[in-house]
Design a protein around this motif. Structure first.
Motif, PDB file in Angstrom:
ATOM      1  N   ALA A  14       0.931  -1.251  -0.080  1.00 18.38           N
ATOM      2  CA  ALA A  14      -0.048  -0.088  -0.007  1.00 18.38           C
ATOM      3  C   ALA A  14       0.934   1.233   0.187  1.00 18.38           C
ATOM      4  N   ASP A  15       2.004   1.092   0.868  1.00 26.32           N
ATOM      5  CA  ASP A  15       2.657   2.447   0.884  1.00 26.32           C
ATOM      6  C   ASP A  15       3.594   2.564  -0.321  1.00 26.32           C
ATOM      7  N   TRP A  16       3.960   1.241  -1.174  1.00 30.85           N
ATOM      8  CA  TRP A  16       4.770   1.380  -2.406  1.00 30.85           C
ATOM      9  C   TRP A  16       3.585   1.990  -3.409  1.00 30.85           C
ATOM     10  N   THR A  17       2.496   1.712  -3.351  1.00 33.46           N
ATOM     11  CA  THR A  17       1.415   2.047  -4.405  1.00 33.46           C
ATOM     12  C   THR A  17       1.215   3.525  -4.056  1.00 33.46           C
ATOM     13  N   ARG A  18       0.995   3.996  -2.985  1.00 28.31           N
ATOM     14  CA  ARG A  18       0.896   5.620  -2.506  1.00 28.31           C
ATOM     15  C   ARG A  18       2.109   6.206  -3.419  1.00 28.31           C
ATOM     16  N   ASP A  19       3.276   5.688  -2.883  1.00 31.95           N
ATOM     17  CA  ASP A  19       4.677   6.575  -3.460  1.00 31.95           C
ATOM     18  C   ASP A  19       4.602   6.467  -5.028  1.00 31.95           C
ATOM     19  N   TYR A  20       4.313   5.367  -5.552  1.00 36.62           N
ATOM     20  CA  TYR A  20       4.390   5.370  -7.095  1.00 36.62           C
ATOM     21  C   TYR A  20       3.351   6.201  -7.664  1.00 36.62           C
ATOM     22  N   ARG A  21       2.246   6.448  -7.331  1.00 45.39           N
ATOM     23  CA  ARG A  21       1.250   6.992  -7.794  1.00 45.39           C
ATOM     24  C   ARG A  21       1.472   8.750  -7.724  1.00 45.39           C
ATOM     25  N   GLU A  22       2.261   8.942  -6.368  1.00 44.27           N
ATOM     26  CA  GLU A  22       2.561  10.307  -6.181  1.00 44.27           C
ATOM     27  C   GLU A  22       3.842  10.734  -7.140  1.00 44.27           C
ATOM     28  N   THR A  23       4.448   9.965  -7.487  1.00 41.28           N
ATOM     29  CA  THR A  23       5.739   9.975  -8.302  1.00 41.28           C
ATOM     30  C   THR A  23       5.793   9.778  -9.871  1.00 41.28           C
ATOM     31  N   VAL A  24       4.839   9.211 -10.324  1.00 44.36           N
ATOM     32  CA  VAL A  24       4.747   8.371 -11.591  1.00 44.36           C
ATOM     33  C   VAL A  24       5.117   9.347 -12.755  1.00 44.36           C
TER      34      VAL A  24
END
Length: 472
Positions: A14-24
């Motif tokens: 879940a943390d990885w997903t949030r970080d990915y979507r914020e920096t994609v």
């Protein structure tokens, strides 16, 4: 992995997903790998024993992610966006966790009854009359196949499934050349045959089928002893947004007794905004309509909204009822597997429920209106550039253009080089199509993460790379 370990990994992902979507947006939009690169990084044989999740996840980041084209990137302007808004992602997480198979009512009553409710919400949102019923299909391709099969059965008095098509008068189906290739596939799979898919000439600024040409083709086929069965209309076709004159075509269909299916896979989402509904005026007379919430409305793929005026015809075409699929002692229930080609069905309604409640229709309308307004502004700026021609004007948030510098010989080759160079650059992602035989470049804004600055940046990238090709 044991379920005792699951919680820690679920939090980490879940943390990885949030970080990915914020920096994609910091990544190149299109995957920057060579053909075969990912395959070569994967072992030739499967592991004999278990591997640690730490190692598996590290390989996911090192091997898989470099080969991902980022469909959730704010500057994904190719094809049509395949959105996955945050509430929809959370719903998909829950669906994966409980993992129901919603094939009939008793296998997941909540799946069935929620599908009934959210599809009626969508019906109201796009202002279809109460006579329409909805079902969630996996894609517009499947919805179109179901429509063509129903079209076939209606034309054959529901004897095609039992008797087949051998020895019968050929059925004829009509559409324009602008329709999606899923129509061709539906015609193949249905047994109607590609030779019986009649392409109607297009006319007018919207590149829709010519009603008078349609009338003439139907009359020609009847005179030749053939059997017209139905018409497939497009509203916002994939290439450049071609849209048929729906009301005129529906009148012809009513006079001729033909089944009609409207493919609005992309643009149907825009009909939650009242100001865009005149573009499909007359749609309430259609027999079948499809649009994809997984394109422009924020739902994860797959989620295709299929509406029909006579669900009994769809069920009569597709339903098979062995004893093990019967629910005894429950009258009036709906089994949506009887409305679909597959028997197994995912719990797709949950993500629509989360999505619509989280944004509200007004919130969703604002996202779409922004995309359309920003696209119009980009179109105006590009139209003012001396070395570019607008080929087709904006249809909602889609238009096409062509690079035409003075002295260039092979414009098709030059524009293909431009698309390739833009996509290799990585800041934005565009695709090409053909209009009247000429290669053109498409622009379409549809990502939930896109901002006005992202859209305006596209002009700088297009202009910079184009001029570099001809001056370098």
């Amino acid at each position: 992995m044991e379920w005792t370990e699951f919680g820690d990994w679920a939090h980490r992902i879940a943390d990885w997903t949030r970080d990915y979507r914020e920096t994609v947006g910091d990544l190149p939009v299109r995957a920057q790998v060579r053909p075969g690169q990912i395959l070569a990084a994967l072992p030739d044989t499967p592991p004999e024993g278990p591997e640690a999740m730490d190692r598996i996840f590290a390989d996911f980041e090192d091997i898989v992610m470099p080969g991902i084209t980022h469909w959730q990137h704010p500057r994904f302007f190719a094809y049509f966006a395949a959105n996955a808004a945050a509430p929809s992602v959370l719903a998909e997480f829950l669906v994966s966790a409980i993992a129901p198979n919603c094939l009939i009512w008793q296998t997941s009553p909540a799946g069935t009854e929620m599908e009934t409710r959210v599809m009626d919400w969508l019906r109201q949102a796009i202002a279809l009359p109460e006579g329409f019923s909805g079902v969630i299909q996996d894609s517009a391709s499947t919805a179109t196949l179901a429509a063509v099969l129903t079209m076939r059965e209606r034309a054959l008095d529901f004897t095609g499934n039992s008797g087949g098509l051998f020895g019968r008068v050929p059925l004829r189906v009509y559409c324009s050349a602008e329709v999606h290739t899923s129509i061709d596939r539906a015609i193949w799979i249905s047994g109607i045959g590609s030779e019986n898919l009649v392409r109607v000439p297009i006319a007018g600024a919207n590149r829709g089928m010519d009603p008078q040409a349609l009338r003439a083709l139907i009359a020609r086929d009847r005179a030749a002893g053939l059997a017209p069965a139905g018409i497939i209309l497009c509203v916002g076709a994939t290439g450049v947004g071609a849209t048929d004159p729906v009301d005129e075509i529906m009148q012809i269909a009513a006079e001729e007794g033909l089944y009609t299916h409207v493919d609005a896979a992309w643009s149907g989402s825009a009909m939650i905004c009242p100001e865009f509904r005149p573009m499909w005026a007359g749609v309430e007379r259609a027999d079948s309509i499809v649009f994809n919430p997984h394109k422009w409305l924020g739902a994860n793929f797959d989620c295709s909204a299929h509406f029909v005026r006579a669900p009994e015809d769809l069920v009569r075409t597709l339903a098979i009822r062995p004893e093990y699929l019967k629910t005894h002692g429950a009258d009036g229930i709906i089994n949506y597997s009887e409305w679909s080609v597959p028997l197994g069905r995912r719990f797709r309604a949950l993500k629509l429920w989360f999505l619509i409640r989280s944004y509200g229709l007004d919130g969703l309308r604002q996202v779409l209106r922004n995309h359309i307004a920003w696209t119009a502004a980009l179109h105006d700026r590009l139209a003012a550039e001396p070395d570019f021609d607008i080929v087709t004007p904006p249809m909602w948030s889609l238009f096409s253009f062509r690079y035409v510098p003075a002295g260039a010989d092979d414009l098709d080759a030059l524009n293909q080089r431009l698309v390739d160079a833009i996509n290799d650059d990585g800041r934005i992602y565009l695709t090409q199509t053909r209009v009247d035989g000429a290669l053109v470049i498409r622009f379409q804004a549809g990502s939930f993460e896109t901002t006005e600055a992202d859209v305006m940046m596209a002009l700088d990238v297009i202009r910079e790379i184009a001029h570099g090709l001809t001056k370098g």
